[in-house]
Design an enzyme around this catalytic site. Structure first.
Site, short mmCIF file in Angstrom:
data_model
loop_
_atom_site.label_atom_id
_atom_site.label_comp_id
_atom_site.label_asym_id
_atom_site.label_seq_id
_atom_site.Cartn_x
_atom_site.Cartn_y
_atom_site.Cartn_z
N HIS A 1 -6.44 9.04 8.32
CA HIS A 1 -6.45 8.90 9.94
C HIS A 1 -6.78 10.34 10.49
O HIS A 1 -6.45 11.37 10.21
CB HIS A 1 -5.07 8.71 10.58
N ALA B 1 0.71 -1.26 0.19
CA ALA B 1 -0.12 -0.03 0.04
C ALA B 1 0.85 1.33 0.02
O ALA B 1 0.50 2.38 -0.66
CB ALA B 1 -0.90 0.04 1.33
N CYS C 1 2.31 6.57 11.40
CA CYS C 1 1.73 7.33 10.58
C CYS C 1 0.61 8.43 11.55
O CYS C 1 0.70 9.83 11.22
CB CYS C 1 0.58 6.83 9.57
N ARG D 1 -9.55 1.83 15.37
CA ARG D 1 -9.70 1.40 14.03
C ARG D 1 -11.30 1.55 13.67
O ARG D 1 -12.04 1.17 14.55
CB ARG D 1 -9.17 0.09 13.61
N SER E 1 -6.49 1.37 5.77
CA SER E 1 -5.27 0.99 4.80
C SER E 1 -3.83 1.19 5.93
O SER E 1 -2.92 0.71 5.17
CB SER E 1 -5.24 2.51 3.99
C1 11C Z 1 -1.96 1.53 11.35
N1 11C Z 1 -0.33 2.99 12.28
O1 11C Z 1 -2.61 2.43 11.11
C2 11C Z 1 -0.52 1.77 11.87
C3 11C Z 1 0.43 1.37 10.47
O2 11C Z 1 4.59 1.27 12.59
O3 11C Z 1 4.49 1.66 10.45
C4 11C Z 1 1.82 1.66 10.41
C5 11C Z 1 2.69 0.67 11.07
C6 11C Z 1 3.96 1.36 11.31
O4 11C Z 1 -2.32 0.43 11.50
#
Ligand code: 11C
Length: 344
Positions: free
Chosen positions: A248, A13, A128, A241, A158
């Site tokens: 986000h 991705a 992120c 989530r 994602s």
């Molecule tokens: C998520 N933040 O949204 C995570 C993805 O440590 O690079 C990134 C996981 C990382 O699931």
């Protein structure tokens, strides 16, 4: 100078977004090598009108490479980054493998570009959800000091990869068709139980760790302190989530050191802050949303208001494309910054 660039994890991705961003990179690219697992080798992608074949990542893949963008999981970074560094490449790593290593700079170009000078061949790209939060908080911190942060996230699927995205789509269709949704990945592929994400909210991202916090929450806590270079900032996080494809969102509560700060003062600082777009006009229902942030490199901030009880406390809503500023764009931006600073 022109640069030989490699993407490790080109079919993921984030890798796909890196490819898209490099099309318009501000630095000249002499060659681009696309690397992935053996399974993806032979597949073809287009770059600047030319077809590039994906190659299997091996220790010999990095001969002549100047910049290697890694985003294929921490295990791949640990396995292949030493060979890349030995071959003379600068590794910019989007995984969590070396983020908290004291020898490794963890960089958000708007916040701590000077840390790039300390690199020993590898620069880590933060998580992120951390990146967008520190982009919004740093200008406030520079002007008014920052004592404490409490963040609750609303994270897109994602972030968990292309298979998780597919899971959301399949489950959503199933529910709308009156069927039971089947969960195989989320909340976390590595954990024992799985729950549907469609029409749901899951208060777990990554596995659980110390104190009842998940790794994602610890990443937000530890990475924020490292990027800001201040172990005394109090940070706490709840990561959730939600069934959004990309983008986000975060509800960020923060306390500044200065007790006389107003919302107008915060607006003044954020309206010209690097990488920030202020969208805050509640009388006209102006505020950031995930759908609108997707495809853009900036971090969007709105809903800034004073806490009802705490004089130096504020709330804000922070949104960004997790695959761009949260991952691919921050990595490409690090490369651009290093070139600008004469480090590459
Ligand atoms: C998520 N933040 O949204 C995570 C993805 O440590 O690079 C990134 C996981 C990382 O699931």
């Amino acid at each position: 100078k022109e640069y030989n660039v490699a993407i490790v994890g080109a079919t993921g991705a984030v890798g796909e977004k890196m490819l898209g961003l490099l099309e318009n990179a501000s630095f000249p690219i002499k060659s681009l090598k696309l690397l992935a697992s053996k399974r993806s080798a032979g597949k073809v992608k287009t770059f600047r009108g030319r077809e590039l074949q994906i190659e299997e990542t091996t220790e010999d893949s990095f001969e002549g490479i100047d910049i290697a963008l890694f985003s294929a999981g921490g295990g791949i970074t640990k396995q292949f980054s030493p060979a890349a560094i030995k071959a003379g490449a600068i590794v910019i790593d989007n995984t969590s493998a070396f983020r908290m290593d004291p020898e490794t700079p963890l960089v958000v170009p708007e916040v701590n570009p000077e840390d790039l000078r300390k690199h020993k061949g590898l620069i880590a790209n933060p998580n992120c959800s951390t990146i967008q939060m520190v982009v919004a908080l740093q200008p406030i911190r520079e002007k008014f000091g920052l004592d404490r942060v409490i963040v609750s996230t609303y994270q897109a699927v994602s972030g968990a990869g292309l298979h998780a995205l597919e899971e959301l789509e399949v489950q959503t269709r199933a529910v709308l068709d009156g069927e039971e949704p089947v969960a195989n990945i989320l909340p976390c592929g590595a954990d024992k139980k799985h729950f549907p994400i469609a029409f749901n909210a899951l208060p777990q991202i990554d596995v659980f760790s110390e104190g009842g916090y998940t790794y994602e929450e610890w990443k937000m806590i530890n990475e924020t302190k490292k990027i800001m270079g201040d172990q005394d900032i109090k940070v706490s996080a709840t990561c959730v989530r939600i069934p959004v494809m990309s983008g986000h969102s975060e509800s960020v509560y923060f306390e500044v050191d200065d007790k006389n700060v107003s919302v107008a003062d915060i607006w003044e600082v954020l309206k010209d802050a690097p990488g920030v777009v202020l969208q805050d006009d509640t009388t006209n229902q102006v505020y950031p949303t995930a759908r609108e942030a997707v495809g853009k490199n900036e971090t969007f901030v709105g809903r800034i208001r004073k806490d009802v009880d705490v004089d130096n406390g504020f709330h804000m809503w922070v949104v960004s494309d997790n695959l761009l500023k949260g991952a691919a764009w921050n990595s490409v931006q690090i490369a651009e910054k290093m070139i600008e600073m004469g480090l590459l």
